[in-house]
Motif scaffolding. Structure first.
Motif, mmCIF file in Angstrom:
data_model
loop_
_atom_site.group_PDB
_atom_site.id
_atom_site.type_symbol
_atom_site.label_atom_id
_atom_site.label_comp_id
_atom_site.label_asym_id
_atom_site.label_seq_id
_atom_site.Cartn_x
_atom_site.Cartn_y
_atom_site.Cartn_z
ATOM 1 N N LYS A 121 -36.568 36.603 2.613
ATOM 2 C CA LYS A 121 -35.330 35.859 2.822
ATOM 3 C C LYS A 121 -35.600 34.369 3.012
ATOM 4 C CE LYS A 121 -31.705 38.803 4.740
ATOM 5 N NZ LYS A 121 -30.767 38.946 5.872
ATOM 6 N N LEU A 150 -34.876 30.904 4.926
ATOM 7 C CA LEU A 150 -34.744 30.739 6.366
ATOM 8 C C LEU A 150 -33.293 30.710 6.842
ATOM 9 C CD1 LEU A 150 -37.621 28.186 7.012
ATOM 10 C CD2 LEU A 150 -37.470 30.500 7.948
ATOM 11 N N ARG A 151 -32.392 30.207 6.016
ATOM 12 C CA ARG A 151 -30.996 30.161 6.460
ATOM 13 C C ARG A 151 -30.461 31.555 6.741
ATOM 14 N NH1 ARG A 151 -29.888 28.654 0.831
ATOM 15 N NH2 ARG A 151 -29.754 26.498 1.525
ATOM 16 N N GLY A 152 -30.968 32.551 6.016
ATOM 17 C CA GLY A 152 -30.562 33.926 6.260
ATOM 18 C C GLY A 152 -31.402 34.596 7.329
ATOM 19 N N LEU A 192 -32.896 33.300 9.872
ATOM 20 C CA LEU A 192 -32.645 32.776 11.219
ATOM 21 C C LEU A 192 -31.170 32.811 11.603
ATOM 22 C CD1 LEU A 192 -35.037 29.672 11.293
ATOM 23 C CD2 LEU A 192 -35.475 32.000 12.080
ATOM 24 N N LYS A 193 -30.375 33.520 10.844
ATOM 25 C CA LYS A 193 -28.925 33.529 11.089
ATOM 26 C C LYS A 193 -28.580 33.961 12.509
ATOM 27 C CE LYS A 193 -24.605 35.157 9.022
ATOM 28 N NZ LYS A 193 -24.002 35.964 7.926
ATOM 29 N N SER A 194 -29.317 34.929 13.053
ATOM 30 C CA SER A 194 -28.997 35.464 14.377
ATOM 31 C C SER A 194 -29.286 34.479 15.512
ATOM 32 C CB SER A 194 -29.777 36.760 14.623
ATOM 33 O OG SER A 194 -31.173 36.502 14.646
ATOM 34 N N GLY A 233 -29.412 29.781 12.536
ATOM 35 C CA GLY A 233 -29.404 29.590 11.095
ATOM 36 C C GLY A 233 -29.380 28.154 10.629
ATOM 37 N N GLU A 234 -28.399 27.827 9.808
ATOM 38 C CA GLU A 234 -28.297 26.512 9.174
ATOM 39 C C GLU A 234 -28.257 25.378 10.197
ATOM 40 O OE1 GLU A 234 -28.638 25.561 6.212
ATOM 41 O OE2 GLU A 234 -27.675 26.839 4.729
ATOM 42 N N GLY A 271 -32.896 24.879 4.536
ATOM 43 C CA GLY A 271 -32.580 26.294 4.717
ATOM 44 C C GLY A 271 -33.058 27.175 3.586
ATOM 45 N N HIS A 275 -34.421 25.918 19.867
ATOM 46 C CA HIS A 275 -33.859 27.225 20.241
ATOM 47 C C HIS A 275 -33.915 27.428 21.751
ATOM 48 C CE1 HIS A 275 -32.692 31.357 20.155
ATOM 49 N NE2 HIS A 275 -33.894 31.827 20.443
#
Length: 283
Positions: A234, A236-238, A240-242, A245-246, A256, A275
């Motif tokens: 995947k 990274l935009r997908g 790290l979505k949780s 993400g973006e 992303g 984060h």
């Protein structure tokens, strides 16, 4: 100063193993290293041990333990979960009562840094089945150790030291290199062990950086790397979505469309710090 207690004069290790009926057990990830030349080299890879307290995890019949007793280490604490091996190391401790202590315990459940004063090192031929989780736990408290000299399956050693963009680069390498200077120091063939494993092994040296993350930042890095490498294909935009993400990527200045294996350690450091900051703001 207490002089090292030399292992010369002890019976051959194979004779000790036979006398105790100590067969290597697959369930415990055991492969015994018996060659005294190899164990001496591993002990030497840890550098000058004068004044250092050494924790050895999974000593088994004590091949590496004997080599450590031949160094200038201030003391050695052997942590062993197998009661059969405990009996062997207890016997060895009688040969060097002032320098060798045996603790029957599961290293996964003990805070090893509390066992001896600083400066302290871990030197171990780790059981294959728990090597990775043990290392991650020690990286969480890397500040407590002056050095770690650890044997793993060669594939795990390559993952620890892998460079960005390589096939072996992943979560374990990021955590290790973020907290330590890492390098593969020695390769060991299967035939050096009894019984021989199906894979080669390697010794990794880890020297903790002077500055270490606090527990909250380490947790953030674990979450970021778990998400980033959890689905390697995947973007990274997908991936790290949780955890943002973006928006998280934009704030870190990372595209992303990139994938986790292309990021440098410094990129992951920025993501983890952002984060951690966001998580602290929420709580």
């Amino acid at each position: 100063m207490t002089m090292p207690q030399r292992s010369h004069g002890l019976e051959p290790l194979r004779d000790t193993i036979a006398r105790h009926g100590l067969d290597a057990r697959k369930a415990l990830g055991q492969h015994f290293l018996l060659d005294p030349g190899i164990t001496a080299r591993i002990a030497a890879l840890a550098g000058d041990l004068a004044g250092q307290h050494v924790v050895e995890v999974g000593p088994g019949p004590g091949g590496l333990t004997r080599a450590l007793l031949d160094t200038e280490a201030a003391g050695i604490i052997a942590v062993e979960v197998d009661p059969r091996a405990v009996a062997v190391i207890t016997e060895l401790a009688a040969h060097a009562p002032e320098r060798l202590q045996i603790i029957e315990a599961d290293a996964m459940r003990r805070d090893l840094a509390t066992l001896c004063p600083a400066p302290r090192q871990i030197i171990a031929n780790l059981p294959y089945n728990v090597g990775t989780p043990l290392l991650v736990g020690w990286l969480r408290q890397a500040h407590a150790w002056s050095r770690l000299t650890l044997m793993f399956q060669q594939e795990v050693a390559e993952r620890i030291c892998a460079a960005p963009g390589s096939d072996h680069y992943g979560r374990l390498g990021v955590l290790a290199q973020w907290t330590c200077r890492c390098g593969v120091m020695m390769h060991i063939p299967p035939g050096a062990f009894s019984p021989p494993p199906k894979v080669h092994s390697a010794v990794v040296g880890l020297v903790p950086h002077a500055e270490q993350p606090d527990p909250a930042l380490f947790r953030a890095m674990e979450q970021v790397t778990a998400a980033a490498f959890g689905q390697r294909r995947k973007m990274l935009r997908g991936a790290l979505k949780s955890i943002g993400g973006e928006a998280l990527l934009a704030e870190a200045g990372i595209e992303g469309s990139r994938r986790a294996e292309t990021l440098e350690i410094a990129d992951f450091d920025r993501l983890a710090r952002l984060h951690a900051r966001r998580s602290a703001a929420v709580t």
